[in-house]
Design a protein around this motif. Structure first.
Motif, short mmCIF file in Angstrom:
data_model
loop_
_atom_site.label_atom_id
_atom_site.label_comp_id
_atom_site.label_asym_id
_atom_site.label_seq_id
_atom_site.Cartn_x
_atom_site.Cartn_y
_atom_site.Cartn_z
N SER A 106 0.83 -1.20 0.00
CA SER A 106 0.00 0.00 0.00
C SER A 106 0.87 1.25 0.00
O SER A 106 1.99 1.26 0.52
CB SER A 106 -0.92 0.02 1.22
OG SER A 106 -0.19 0.29 2.40
N GLU A 107 0.35 2.31 -0.58
CA GLU A 107 1.08 3.57 -0.64
C GLU A 107 1.33 4.13 0.76
O GLU A 107 2.36 4.76 1.00
CB GLU A 107 0.34 4.57 -1.51
CG GLU A 107 0.40 4.21 -2.98
CD GLU A 107 -0.20 5.26 -3.88
OE1 GLU A 107 0.48 5.75 -4.79
OE2 GLU A 107 -1.38 5.60 -3.66
N SER A 108 0.41 3.89 1.67
CA SER A 108 0.61 4.40 3.03
C SER A 108 1.82 3.73 3.70
O SER A 108 2.59 4.40 4.41
CB SER A 108 -0.64 4.18 3.88
OG SER A 108 -0.95 2.80 3.99
N LEU A 109 2.01 2.44 3.46
CA LEU A 109 3.16 1.75 4.03
C LEU A 109 4.46 2.20 3.37
O LEU A 109 5.48 2.40 4.04
CB LEU A 109 3.00 0.23 3.87
CG LEU A 109 1.94 -0.45 4.74
CD1 LEU A 109 1.84 -1.92 4.39
CD2 LEU A 109 2.25 -0.26 6.22
N LYS A 129 4.99 5.05 1.97
CA LYS A 129 5.25 6.41 2.45
C LYS A 129 5.92 6.40 3.81
O LYS A 129 6.88 7.15 4.06
CB LYS A 129 3.94 7.21 2.51
CG LYS A 129 4.14 8.65 2.95
CD LYS A 129 2.83 9.42 3.01
CE LYS A 129 3.06 10.84 3.50
NZ LYS A 129 1.80 11.61 3.60
N ALA A 130 5.44 5.56 4.72
CA ALA A 130 6.04 5.46 6.04
C ALA A 130 7.49 4.99 5.96
O ALA A 130 8.37 5.49 6.68
CB ALA A 130 5.22 4.53 6.92
N GLN A 170 9.59 7.83 4.66
CA GLN A 170 9.77 8.83 5.71
C GLN A 170 10.88 8.42 6.67
O GLN A 170 11.70 9.26 7.09
CB GLN A 170 8.47 9.03 6.49
CG GLN A 170 8.56 10.08 7.60
CD GLN A 170 8.87 11.46 7.07
OE1 GLN A 170 8.09 12.03 6.31
NE2 GLN A 170 10.02 12.01 7.45
N SER A 194 3.41 8.61 -8.11
CA SER A 194 2.60 8.36 -6.92
C SER A 194 2.51 9.65 -6.11
O SER A 194 3.51 10.37 -5.97
CB SER A 194 3.22 7.25 -6.07
OG SER A 194 2.59 7.19 -4.80
N ILE A 251 2.40 10.12 -3.05
CA ILE A 251 3.09 10.14 -1.75
C ILE A 251 4.39 10.94 -1.81
O ILE A 251 4.82 11.48 -0.78
CB ILE A 251 3.38 8.71 -1.23
CG1 ILE A 251 4.35 7.97 -2.15
CG2 ILE A 251 2.08 7.94 -1.04
CD1 ILE A 251 4.80 6.63 -1.59
N GLU A 305 3.65 14.57 -1.26
CA GLU A 305 3.27 14.72 0.14
C GLU A 305 4.50 14.73 1.04
O GLU A 305 4.63 15.56 1.94
CB GLU A 305 2.32 13.59 0.55
CG GLU A 305 0.96 13.64 -0.15
CD GLU A 305 0.15 12.37 0.08
OE1 GLU A 305 0.64 11.46 0.80
OE2 GLU A 305 -0.96 12.28 -0.47
N GLU A 356 5.73 17.81 3.35
CA GLU A 356 5.74 17.60 4.80
C GLU A 356 7.13 17.76 5.40
O GLU A 356 7.28 18.15 6.56
CB GLU A 356 5.17 16.21 5.12
CG GLU A 356 3.68 16.10 4.84
CD GLU A 356 3.19 14.66 4.77
OE1 GLU A 356 3.99 13.74 5.08
OE2 GLU A 356 2.02 14.46 4.40
#
Length: 208
Positions: A108-111, A113-114, A117, A151, A153, A156, A160
């Motif tokens: 997933s893109e959220s994973l 991204k983490a 980061q 993507s 992310i 973002e 950020e």
């Protein structure tokens, strides 16, 4: 007519404030030590080692670029190697290009991204500056249609963290069949085009 003037003036001022200029960053000196950290795209899979985008970019910028690309690397697994590579080379800046292999494995893109980061945090803690390269979430249909997109992310993360972002460079190259060695890697011409796009992005960001 006078009743509407304050509203119009307020709206005009709001529009002006919303039109922010392109972000710019303190430039890197021409002899800066730069680490290109990534996967097979950074490594140069699909062409000869001398044809990797990092080789072209070094010639354009004057930077001393270390190619630390590792084919197949996932963003989630990269932290130990990043730590040791930063310790070894102590660069002024790091061009970070990762996430494509994670997307191919349907993470997933959220994973992703983490994970990215966490890598940015490591780079910034080392005292180096991060330059993030956006990566498309690969789609064979979009690639064949010449319509790959970054993507979201990456934009973002750049916003950020207040770090520069090289946008659309890789997406544009991989959207052109004549610049691909295979569905997910540029060929020699593609890497040269990628280097040129990265170079132009650096100029736009005032990093050169």
């Amino acid at each position: 007519m006078l009743l509407f003037r304050p509203t119009f003036v307020g709206l005009f001022a709001w529009v002006l404030l919303g039109c922010d200029p392109e972000p710019s960053y303190a430039p890197l000196l021409t002899d800066s030590q730069v680490l290109a950290f990534g996967d097979s795209i950074t490594y140069g899979t699909g062409a000869q080692p001398s044809q990797a985008y990092t080789e072209h970019l070094s010639g354009k910028t004057g930077w001393q670029i270390v190619n630390a690309g590792l084919p197949g690397e996932l963003a989630r697994d990269a932290k130990p190697r990043l730590l040791s590579t930063l310790e070894q080379h102590r660069p002024d800046a790091v061009i970070l290009e990762l996430g494509g292999n994670d997307f191919l494995r349907q993470r997933s893109e959220s994973l992703v991204k983490a994970d990215l980061q966490a890598l940015i945090d490591v780079i910034e803690a080392s005292g180096a500056r991060t330059i993030l390269m956006a990566v498309p979430r690969f789609s064979l249909i979009r690639a064949r249609a010449g319509a790959l997109k970054d993507s979201e992310i990456y934009a973002e993360l750049a916003e950020e963290n207040g770090i520069p972002l090289i946008e659309e460079a890789l997406s544009k190259v991989l959207s052109q069949e004549e610049m691909r060695a295979d569905p997910i890697h540029p060929n020699a011409e593609g890497y040269e085009a990628l280097a040129e796009s990265v170079y132009q992005g650096l100029l736009d960001l005032r990093l050169l």
